[in-house]
Design a protein around this motif. Structure first.
Motif, PDB file in Angstrom:
ATOM      1  N   ILE A 137       0.668  -1.229  -0.099  1.00 29.46           N
ATOM      2  CA  ILE A 137       0.288  -0.077  -0.051  1.00 29.46           C
ATOM      3  C   ILE A 137       0.798   1.258  -0.053  1.00 29.46           C
ATOM      4  O   ILE A 137       0.624   2.181  -0.551  1.00 29.46           O
ATOM      5  N   GLU A 138       1.874   1.413   0.796  1.00 26.45           N
ATOM      6  CA  GLU A 138       2.539   2.447   0.716  1.00 26.45           C
ATOM      7  C   GLU A 138       3.417   2.613  -0.476  1.00 26.45           C
ATOM      8  O   GLU A 138       3.603   3.865  -0.911  1.00 26.45           O
ATOM      9  N   THR A 139       3.677   1.539  -1.002  1.00 30.63           N
ATOM     10  CA  THR A 139       4.559   1.871  -2.400  1.00 30.63           C
ATOM     11  C   THR A 139       3.416   2.536  -3.417  1.00 30.63           C
ATOM     12  O   THR A 139       3.896   3.147  -4.223  1.00 30.63           O
ATOM     13  N   VAL A 140       2.454   2.075  -3.493  1.00 27.45           N
ATOM     14  CA  VAL A 140       1.380   2.352  -4.620  1.00 27.45           C
ATOM     15  C   VAL A 140       1.012   3.784  -4.161  1.00 27.45           C
ATOM     16  O   VAL A 140       0.915   4.594  -5.041  1.00 27.45           O
ATOM     17  N   PHE A 141       0.891   4.036  -3.073  1.00 26.50           N
ATOM     18  CA  PHE A 141       0.329   5.697  -2.450  1.00 26.50           C
ATOM     19  C   PHE A 141       1.546   6.376  -2.027  1.00 26.50           C
ATOM     20  O   PHE A 141       1.325   7.566  -2.110  1.00 26.50           O
ATOM     21  N   ASN A 142       2.848   5.838  -2.593  1.00 29.76           N
ATOM     22  CA  ASN A 142       3.716   6.621  -2.035  1.00 29.76           C
ATOM     23  C   ASN A 142       3.884   7.257  -0.785  1.00 29.76           C
ATOM     24  O   ASN A 142       4.301   8.460  -0.553  1.00 29.76           O
ATOM     25  N   TYR A 143       3.648   6.501   0.017  1.00 33.06           N
ATOM     26  CA  TYR A 143       3.340   6.740   1.536  1.00 33.06           C
ATOM     27  C   TYR A 143       4.478   6.671   2.324  1.00 33.06           C
ATOM     28  O   TYR A 143       4.898   5.559   2.210  1.00 33.06           O
ATOM     29  N   ASP A 144       5.173   7.875   2.828  1.00 32.85           N
ATOM     30  CA  ASP A 144       6.440   7.472   3.458  1.00 32.85           C
ATOM     31  C   ASP A 144       6.054   6.802   4.848  1.00 32.85           C
ATOM     32  O   ASP A 144       6.249   7.267   5.720  1.00 32.85           O
ATOM     33  N   GLY A 145       6.501   5.583   4.619  1.00 31.69           N
ATOM     34  CA  GLY A 145       6.672   4.975   5.928  1.00 31.69           C
ATOM     35  C   GLY A 145       7.591   3.746   6.059  1.00 31.69           C
ATOM     36  O   GLY A 145       8.390   3.549   5.147  1.00 31.69           O
ATOM     37  N   LEU A 146       7.529   2.719   6.822  1.00 33.65           N
ATOM     38  CA  LEU A 146       8.204   1.699   7.117  1.00 33.65           C
ATOM     39  C   LEU A 146       8.502   0.850   5.680  1.00 33.65           C
ATOM     40  O   LEU A 146       9.462   0.621   5.221  1.00 33.65           O
ATOM     41  N   GLY A 147       7.463   0.517   5.147  1.00 34.93           N
ATOM     42  CA  GLY A 147       7.178  -0.216   3.909  1.00 34.93           C
ATOM     43  C   GLY A 147       7.734   0.459   2.701  1.00 34.93           C
ATOM     44  O   GLY A 147       8.726  -0.200   2.160  1.00 34.93           O
ATOM     45  N   LEU A 148       7.542   1.441   2.711  1.00 31.25           N
ATOM     46  CA  LEU A 148       8.093   2.392   1.402  1.00 31.25           C
ATOM     47  C   LEU A 148       9.756   2.380   1.590  1.00 31.25           C
ATOM     48  O   LEU A 148      10.397   1.997   0.572  1.00 31.25           O
ATOM     49  N   GLN A 149      10.182   2.813   2.924  1.00 34.93           N
ATOM     50  CA  GLN A 149      11.390   2.677   3.047  1.00 34.93           C
ATOM     51  C   GLN A 149      12.268   1.252   2.708  1.00 34.93           C
ATOM     52  O   GLN A 149      13.411   1.179   2.166  1.00 34.93           O
ATOM     53  N   THR A 150      11.765   0.204   3.038  1.00 34.23           N
ATOM     54  CA  THR A 150      12.256  -1.110   2.979  1.00 34.23           C
ATOM     55  C   THR A 150      12.285  -1.357   1.722  1.00 34.23           C
ATOM     56  O   THR A 150      13.280  -1.811   1.002  1.00 34.23           O
ATOM     57  N   VAL A 151      11.149  -1.030   0.692  1.00 33.85           N
ATOM     58  CA  VAL A 151      11.184  -1.479  -0.576  1.00 33.85           C
ATOM     59  C   VAL A 151      12.022  -0.557  -1.439  1.00 33.85           C
ATOM     60  O   VAL A 151      13.001  -1.098  -2.278  1.00 33.85           O
ATOM     61  N   ASN A 152      12.317   0.810  -0.916  1.00 35.29           N
ATOM     62  CA  ASN A 152      13.420   1.359  -1.703  1.00 35.29           C
ATOM     63  C   ASN A 152      14.741   0.942  -1.437  1.00 35.29           C
ATOM     64  O   ASN A 152      15.638   1.102  -2.265  1.00 35.29           O
ATOM     65  N   SER A 153      14.781   0.486  -0.133  1.00 32.81           N
ATOM     66  CA  SER A 153      16.308   0.117   0.289  1.00 32.81           C
ATOM     67  C   SER A 153      16.738  -1.087  -0.364  1.00 32.81           C
ATOM     68  O   SER A 153      17.687  -1.184  -0.741  1.00 32.81           O
ATOM     69  N   LEU A 154      15.476  -1.723  -0.524  1.00 36.08           N
ATOM     70  CA  LEU A 154      15.620  -3.233  -1.358  1.00 36.08           C
ATOM     71  C   LEU A 154      16.240  -2.889  -2.964  1.00 36.08           C
ATOM     72  O   LEU A 154      17.088  -3.532  -3.372  1.00 36.08           O
ATOM     73  N   LYS A 155      15.512  -1.949  -3.466  1.00 40.48           N
ATOM     74  CA  LYS A 155      15.879  -1.316  -4.732  1.00 40.48           C
ATOM     75  C   LYS A 155      17.464  -1.086  -4.825  1.00 40.48           C
ATOM     76  O   LYS A 155      18.047  -1.140  -5.838  1.00 40.48           O
ATOM     77  N   ASN A 156      17.673  -0.426  -3.714  1.00 38.55           N
ATOM     78  CA  ASN A 156      19.015   0.137  -3.860  1.00 38.55           C
ATOM     79  C   ASN A 156      20.133  -0.775  -3.105  1.00 38.55           C
ATOM     80  O   ASN A 156      21.252  -0.183  -2.659  1.00 38.55           O
ATOM     81  N   PHE A 157      19.795  -2.060  -2.933  1.00 39.24           N
ATOM     82  CA  PHE A 157      20.683  -3.098  -2.436  1.00 39.24           C
ATOM     83  C   PHE A 157      21.358  -2.547  -1.149  1.00 39.24           C
ATOM     84  O   PHE A 157      22.351  -2.738  -0.509  1.00 39.24           O
ATOM     85  N   ASP A 158      20.531  -1.671  -0.342  1.00 35.81           N
ATOM     86  CA  ASP A 158      20.854  -1.382   1.148  1.00 35.81           C
ATOM     87  C   ASP A 158      20.471  -2.419   2.180  1.00 35.81           C
ATOM     88  O   ASP A 158      19.531  -2.128   2.735  1.00 35.81           O
ATOM     89  N   PHE A 159      21.035  -3.309   2.307  1.00 35.11           N
ATOM     90  CA  PHE A 159      20.531  -4.424   2.989  1.00 35.11           C
ATOM     91  C   PHE A 159      20.516  -4.354   4.440  1.00 35.11           C
ATOM     92  O   PHE A 159      19.630  -4.918   4.919  1.00 35.11           O
ATOM     93  N   PRO A 160      21.382  -3.551   5.072  1.00 36.79           N
ATOM     94  CA  PRO A 160      21.145  -3.617   6.548  1.00 36.79           C
ATOM     95  C   PRO A 160      19.838  -2.781   6.888  1.00 36.79           C
ATOM     96  O   PRO A 160      19.167  -3.391   7.826  1.00 36.79           O
ATOM     97  N   VAL A 161      19.404  -2.195   6.187  1.00 33.75           N
ATOM     98  CA  VAL A 161      17.882  -1.384   6.278  1.00 33.75           C
ATOM     99  C   VAL A 161      16.902  -2.480   6.148  1.00 33.75           C
ATOM    100  O   VAL A 161      15.884  -2.518   6.883  1.00 33.75           O
TER     101      VAL A 161
END
Lengths: 598, 322
Positions: free
Chosen positions: B264-288
């Motif tokens: 949901i956060e990704t779809v609505f571009n809602y800045d929360g834990l989910g969006l952060q995690t998904v973005n970090s995954l895109k950027n290979f930011d594994f610790p996050v």
């Protein structure tokens, strides 16, 4: 004393909608109830007695049920006549619980589990008497004292699951009596209880009735219970009243064959019978017409009496015969407390140092109140419950030392028939498959076809029809289900069967049929039974010898008739006294005792 | 990524050392757990050792020394983000608020609506409304959250935007023109609806089934025989019993909603834990990503323990034994 009318039921018809249209559960029923009187309505399950009482309370679930026609006229104190069937739901509520209240059959499920007992009783008082919470609590406490609950203050704050069945029924009585109702309807209030608890509850109801002068409609399937409490009796059969009259008249001179069969089918205490007379001894039904057979109650009973000489000869034969099962110092303890390391520090001693033996072909009765350990003992013998120590020798081999595969072989020879025929059959399995399953598990008979033939043979043995093979359990009545359970137990050709309260959930009339079947099978297949029940009269009828258990220990053991005629222990005497006698002198005595108070 | 344009060998090696990327994977796993544990072993005398703790950066209490290593008591450490070099715990804790609010509101609204329509359907069993509620709740349960999220975003946040005044994208916490953080509540509405649709269906069905079961119980008949009014019987005696299984599922869903929030956060571009995690995954930011997953797992456990305690409070028959 002039009799004042209180309730008139006139031509009541209550119907239930089914797939085949409306079915009349109560068909043209009329009776009257006078002030201060107790009437008993007796009949088997499905005879419409509960539906009659629910109709008076207007608690018939709608849909599918409805009161189709008839009147229920209630006479109020100030002389008004009110037809309860015409009242609006809101007006009806003023009478419900206030002027007419009800006690139900199952004390275990009739109280709301999430509210305290005190709250539930106080709720009715607050509603009808417009009291504050505090006043209502005080009245509740007084009611709890009146119904003789131990430690009423504690019960006030207790949740239903913390009380025993008898105590819950007392709470229900307190609830029903709390608003001093004019009519108290008790729908099988003691059926789910032990015989000893039943006796105390009946006592209590008799006392309270005299105290608050309400009229009671007492519903039961057991004429013996009616004899303890009612002034007048109404006998119902298939939705109709077949006979009504004063309790003495009904017991001394029953007119209708169905009443006769109800009177005859209770296991007698003083004599020993070959089998119990049942409905078929008194009447036949052809196309819905009842055809009366010219048998009287005493004729039917006398035809079955076994003489003392016969009993003694049978006993002699059994005692000199082979010993099938020997139980030595058996203990079954369940851990009740554990310390921090999981080590058990305290036990519930369900079976504590019990020894007895069972001769081949014998029926050993096991009797005691709920919680005395009789069921656990039965299960331990079959190794369905773990034994702590002791020996169980079946034909000289100790069952407790056996490994899994030896035990599986052994189980072929030992079967159990459980108490509740409703929950001990898998609802998604046809009864044919249910009976056949143990055969395929143990791999007896060559193939499916032979097994099926065998199952049909068994069904016929227990008086069921072969075409019922592929029916499901919900299509059968309680008595039929218990017969299916018996057929299942017979599937493996066992030699030894434990009947664990196998007839306790059944009506007296059906109970007689099942008991007769068990006896017939015993003669035909030379079975050995352990017959477990809380009802001493049933155990006495079935067994050659009897074991009385109390708190996990054996109180008394001996020939069944001897224990009944000459009980040694107080506990045994209590069990015997608790049985509703249903005998004429007994009723006469009770009624004469009552006279001065009226 | 971390270095930007200047990727010379020395810098790369320095970075590799900082994030222990020069170590084999099993050692890195050990170090990760060591950092995570409140009681852990560290080499405090060797600045170059991977388990070195700088006294000026980390708060810890020395407990005792074993050989070269010192056992210390400290706060669990999730490591640092590859991307921003900030502590993972800081990165995540900034986002927890928005996600928690989203999940709680979705659950609250779903519970209220679900229970109400569930009770309504049970009281009118087999009526038109009962069938309607049953059918629509099955549809609600069957559709995946990201599907309804897109539909809702497009219809209410885009085509009907003028009418509803809602945006199809936006966060709960945004910076206004003056650089202050403000909470924009209206951005919560559409994500809450999208997230709440499935639980509404499930809670409604559960409540209906449980209510029907309870209404046929003997104690409901007893309550009616007392002369209590219809509403008192239904809402006091029946509902109280019917809600127990429903509440268990609600709290179970609360934890599950945190994961549902990822879509949901990704779809609505809602800045929360989910969006952060998904973005970090895109950027290979594994610790996050690891921190985010770990956090959700912990929430799951806590909520479930809480549910068991709640159950014992609601149902006097359930007693928790030590």
């Amino acid at each position: 004393m002039e009799k004042k009318l209180l309730l008139e039921v006139k031509n009541l018809v209550t119907e239930f909608k089914t797939d085949d249209g409306y079915v009349k559960a109560v068909n043209d029923v009329s009776f009257t109830l006078y002030r201060g009187e107790t009437i008993g309505i007796v009949g088997e399950s499905g005879s419409g007695k509960s539906v009659t009482s629910l109709s008076i309370m207007r608690l018939i679930p709608n849909p599918p049920g409805r009161i189709a026609s008839g009147q229920i006229i209630y006479h109020t104190k100030d002389g008004k006549q009110i037809d309860l069937t015409k009242l609006s739901e809101e007006d009806m509520r003023k009478y419900r619980g206030n002027e007419i209240s009800m006690i139900f059959q199952e004390p275990m499920t009739s109280l709301n589990p999430v509210f305290t007992c005190g709250d539930q009783v106080a709720e009715a008082i607050m509603l009808h008497q417009k009291k504050t919470k505090k006043e209502a609590n005080e009245i509740t406490l007084k009611m709890f004292e009146k119904v003789k609950l131990p430690n009423p203050q504690r019960v006030l704050d207790a949740y239903p699951h913390q009380l025993s069945g008898g105590q819950k029924q007392r709470v229900m009585i307190a609830m029903a009596m709390s608003c001093n109702p004019n009519i108290l309807i008790a729908d099988e209030p003691t059926t789910a209880l032990d015989v000893t608890v039943q006796a105390t509850i009946l006592d209590l109801m008799n006392q309270l009735r005299n105290e608050i002068e309400s009229s009671v409609i007492f519903i039961t399937h057991d004429l013996g219970v009616i004899a303890e409490i009612a002034d007048r009796v109404i006998v119902m059969y298939k939705g109709k009243i077949v006979e009504q009259g004063a309790v003495l008249d009904i017991f001394s001179d029953p007119k209708h064959p169905y009443t006769k069969s109800l009177l005859a089918c209770r296991p007698p205490l003083k004599i020993r019978l070959r089998k119990l007379p049942t409905v078929v001894d008194f009447m036949r039904e052809e196309n819905g017409q009842i055809i009366e057979l010219p048998t009287s109650v005493s004729e039917a009973i006398n035809a079955q009496v076994i003489s003392k000489a016969e009993t003694d000869a049978r006993r002699e034969r059994l005692l000199t015969g082979k010993t099938l099962l020997e139980v030595k110092n058996l203990k079954t303890w369940f851990p009740s407390k554990k310390n921090f390391f999981g080590k058990t520090t305290d036990w519930v001693k369900a079976v504590d140092d019990v020894s007895f033996n069972v001769q081949e072909g014998e029926t050993l009765g096991l009797v005691g109140e709920s919680g005395c350990g009789k069921t656990t003992l039965g299960r331990t013998i079959l190794r369905l419950a773990p034994a702590e120590s002791g020996e169980i020798l079946f034909e000289g081999k100790n069952l407790l030392d056996m490994n899994a595969s030896d035990l599986k072989d052994m189980r072929r020879h030992m079967q159990i028939i459980f108490q509740d025929p409703y929950s001990s059959l898998n609802p998604r399995m046809t009864i044919g498959n249910a009976i056949q399953e143990p055969m395929s598990v143990h791999g007896i008979y060559e193939n499916e076809k032979v097994r099926k033939e065998k199952v049909i043979e068994l069904l016929e043995k227990v008086n069921m029809k072969p075409e019922q093979y592929s029916r499901y359990p919900h299509e059968f009545s309680g008595g039929q289900r218990q017969r299916i359970c018996i057929a299942r137990a017979l599937a493996l050709n066992p030699r030894f069967i434990i009947c664990d309260e196998s007839v306790s959930a059944l009506d007296v009339s059906v109970q007689a049929q099942v008991l007769n079947l068990l006896i017939h099978l015993r003669e035909e297949f030379k079975f050995t039974y352990i017959f477990i029940s809380h009802d001493l009269s049933v155990v006495k009828f079935m067994s050659d010898r009897m074991v009385v258990m109390n708190k996990g220990k054996i109180e008394e053991m001996g020939a069944a008739d001897e224990i009944y005629n000459n009980p040694q222990q107080d506990y045994t005497k209590r069990l015997i006294n608790a049985i509703p006698k249903g005998e004429l002198e007994h009723i006469r005595q009770r009624i004469t005792n009552l006279q001065p108070t009226i | 990524m971390t270095l930007g344009q200047r990727a010379d060998t020395a810098s790369v090696q320095a970075i590799e050392r900082e994030f222990r990327l020069n170590q084999p994977w099993y050692k890195r796993l050990y170090f990760y757990f060591n950092d995570l544990s409140p009681v852990s072993a560290h080499k405090l005398n060797d600045e170059n050792h991977p388990t070195y703790l700088a006294p000026n950066q980390a708060h810890f209490v020395k407990l005792f020394t074993v050989g070269e290593k010192t056992i210390v008591l400290k706060k669990p450490d999730l490591g640092r983000s590859f991307q921003s070099r900030r502590k993972v715990s800081e990165v995540l804790s900034e986002k927890v608020f928005a996600t928690a609010i989203l999940a709680l509101f979705a659950m609250l609204i779903a519970s209220v609506i679900g229970i109400v329509i569930g009770v309504f359907a049970a009281l009118r069993q087999y009526s038109f409304w009962d069938n309607f509620i049953l059918t629509s709740s099955v549809i609600g349960i069957s559709q995946p959250a990201f599907f309804s999220a897109f539909l809702i975003a497009i219809i209410f946040g885009y085509y009907l935007s003028a009418l509803t005044g809602l945006n199809h994208q936006g966060s709960l916490v945004v910076l206004n023109d003056y650089g202050d953080e403000v909470i924009v509540w209206k951005n919560l509405i559409l994500p809450v609806i999208a997230l709440g649709i499935r639980p509404v269906g499930i809670i409604a069905q559960l409540t209906r089934a449980s209510m029907l079961d309870v209404l046929s119980q003997d104690y409901v008949r007893t309550a009616r025989a007392k002369g209590l009014s219809y509403y008192k019987v239904v809402f006091k005696h029946a509902l109280r019993n019917a809600l127990n299984p429903v509440l268990t599922s609600i709290s179970g869903w609360l934890a599950a909603l945190l994961t549902g929030a990822y879509f949901i956060e990704t779809v609505f571009n809602y800045d929360g834990l989910g969006l952060q995690t998904v973005n970090s995954l895109k950027n290979f930011d594994f610790p996050v990503v690891m921190g985010g997953v770990l956090f959700v797992a912990v929430v799951f456990v806590i909520v479930n323990i809480f549910t068991d305690i709640l159950y014992s409070l609601l149902d006097p028959r359930v007693v928790i034994k030590g």
